[in-house]
Design an enzyme around this catalytic site. Structure first.
Site, mmCIF file in Angstrom:
data_model
loop_
_atom_site.group_PDB
_atom_site.id
_atom_site.type_symbol
_atom_site.label_atom_id
_atom_site.label_comp_id
_atom_site.label_asym_id
_atom_site.label_seq_id
_atom_site.Cartn_x
_atom_site.Cartn_y
_atom_site.Cartn_z
ATOM 1 N N ALA A 82 0.864 -1.187 0.000
ATOM 2 C CA ALA A 82 0.000 0.000 0.000
ATOM 3 C C ALA A 82 0.901 1.238 0.000
ATOM 4 C CB ALA A 82 -0.963 -0.004 1.183
ATOM 5 N N LEU A 83 1.807 1.238 -0.959
ATOM 6 C CA LEU A 83 2.889 2.224 -0.971
ATOM 7 C C LEU A 83 2.383 3.630 -1.289
ATOM 8 C CD1 LEU A 83 5.574 0.131 -2.904
ATOM 9 C CD2 LEU A 83 5.179 0.250 -0.433
ATOM 10 N N HIS A 84 3.055 4.604 -0.689
ATOM 11 C CA HIS A 84 2.755 6.012 -0.941
ATOM 12 C C HIS A 84 4.073 6.780 -0.978
ATOM 13 C CE1 HIS A 84 3.501 6.342 3.297
ATOM 14 N NE2 HIS A 84 2.514 5.509 3.570
ATOM 15 N N SER A 94 -0.533 4.280 4.960
ATOM 16 C CA SER A 94 -1.396 3.415 4.149
ATOM 17 C C SER A 94 -2.813 3.415 4.712
ATOM 18 C CB SER A 94 -0.845 1.996 4.142
ATOM 19 O OG SER A 94 0.516 2.025 3.828
ATOM 20 N N ARG A 95 -2.935 3.658 6.012
ATOM 21 C CA ARG A 95 -4.259 3.644 6.642
ATOM 22 C C ARG A 95 -5.116 4.848 6.245
ATOM 23 N NH1 ARG A 95 -4.079 0.326 11.799
ATOM 24 N NH2 ARG A 95 -2.134 -0.765 11.556
ATOM 25 N N GLY A 116 5.637 8.369 1.109
ATOM 26 C CA GLY A 116 6.510 8.128 2.265
ATOM 27 C C GLY A 116 7.453 6.965 1.983
ATOM 28 N N HIS A 117 6.910 5.873 1.436
ATOM 29 C CA HIS A 117 7.768 4.716 1.118
ATOM 30 C C HIS A 117 8.768 5.073 0.018
ATOM 31 C CE1 HIS A 117 4.004 2.659 2.589
ATOM 32 N NE2 HIS A 117 4.908 2.054 3.315
#
Ligand code: PAF
Length: 281
Positions: free
Chosen positions: A32-34, A187-188, A36-37
């Protein structure tokens, strides 16, 4: 980008890299990458020759089976993001591949770091995190491993594990990435409505309040005012808010100029558990 689903494929590939003395960076994730990752990957790129990102939703770190079930798994999208970010290797194991023995036991003495704050709210969570991170470290044997500051306690726990196990790995603590309003990327956040995202900004505002008052008011007074502020905010169900020394995560009463401090906060918004923090000095 190469995608490996088995430990053997991954190890065979990295073996050559090691013989060629190439530096390996590991970015462990649960997908659930965004952004930030991706910032972890960008951090790792100039420091290494091979970037390995893992996506594995680790069952042993979830104490709530519903949370595990609801965890987002947008795999196609994750792969596309990693391709664009020029990740070299994606390790994508199954649960059976990571835990061939379903009854495997793991316990590491984390000097109480796993029993406070997140550890108290989520019993067993940090044992599960260290269990899987130790497996990934043993498999990849990275020179550097990158983790986001957003899970501050997790990074302290992993640093502790590295000391206990005497692993030759450098941990990079990478800054929190926030959206344009200040909401820490997670991811949440996908599970929040627009209204929920707006309400969740109270966490960032409170952390800023703590930082702005850090040297001008006694710490216990700041803590009380910040708690009141957050509890009065719409849609926020506060779990904990604490001002702590960074290495022990013990609550601080006074400021020692030689130490560093962090404000930790966790709250539920629309029943989604959000965590955030801010380093104060
Ligand atoms: O921070 C996370 O996403 C996870 O806790 C980690 C470090 C990938 C271990 O499963």
């Amino acid at each position: 980008m190469r995608i490996f689903k088995t430990k053997k494929e991954l190890q065979d590939y990295l073996e050559t890299a090691r013989i060629n003395k190439q530096k390996i960076a590991l970015i462990p994730t649960m997908g659930a990458l965004h952004a930030g990752h991706i910032s972890l990957l960008d951090y790792a790129k100039p420091l290494s020759e091979i970037t390995v990102c893992s996506i594995f939703v680790n069952p042993t770190q979830f104490n709530d089976p519903k949370d595990l079930e609801k965890y987002p798994r947008p795999l196609e999208q994750d792969i596309a993001l990693l391709e664009v970010a020029k990740c070299d290797v994606l390790f994508l194991p199954s649960v059976e591949e990571m835990y061939p023995d379903p009854d495997e036991q793991w316990h590491i003495n984390l000097a109480g770091l796993d029993e406070i704050w997140e550890g108290e709210m989520r019993p067993g969570h940090f044992q599960g995190v260290t269990q899987v991170v130790y497996k990934l470290f043993s498999l990849v044997q990275p020179d550097i491993a990158c983790f986001g500051q957003k899970d501050f306690q997790q990074v302290m726990v992993i640093e502790h594990m590295i000391k206990v196990k005497q692993l030759p790995i450098t941990i990079a603590l990478c800054p929190i990435i926030r959206d344009e309003h200040g909401l820490a990327l997670s991811s949440r956040n996908m599970r929040l409505s627009e209204k929920g995202k707006h309400q969740a900004l109270a966490l960032f505002r409170t952390l800023q309040f703590i930082k702005n008052n850090f040297t001008s008011k006694p710490l216990h007074e700041i803590q009380i005012l910040a708690t009141e502020q957050l509890e009065a905010s719409d849609g926020i169900a506060l779990e904990y808010l604490a001002i702590c020394e960074t290495t022990t995560l013990q609550e601080a009463n006074t400021i020692d100029a030689n130490k560093k401090y962090v404000a930790l906060v966790t709250a539920r918004v629309e029943d989604v558990r959000l965590i955030d923090n801010m380093i104060l000095n």
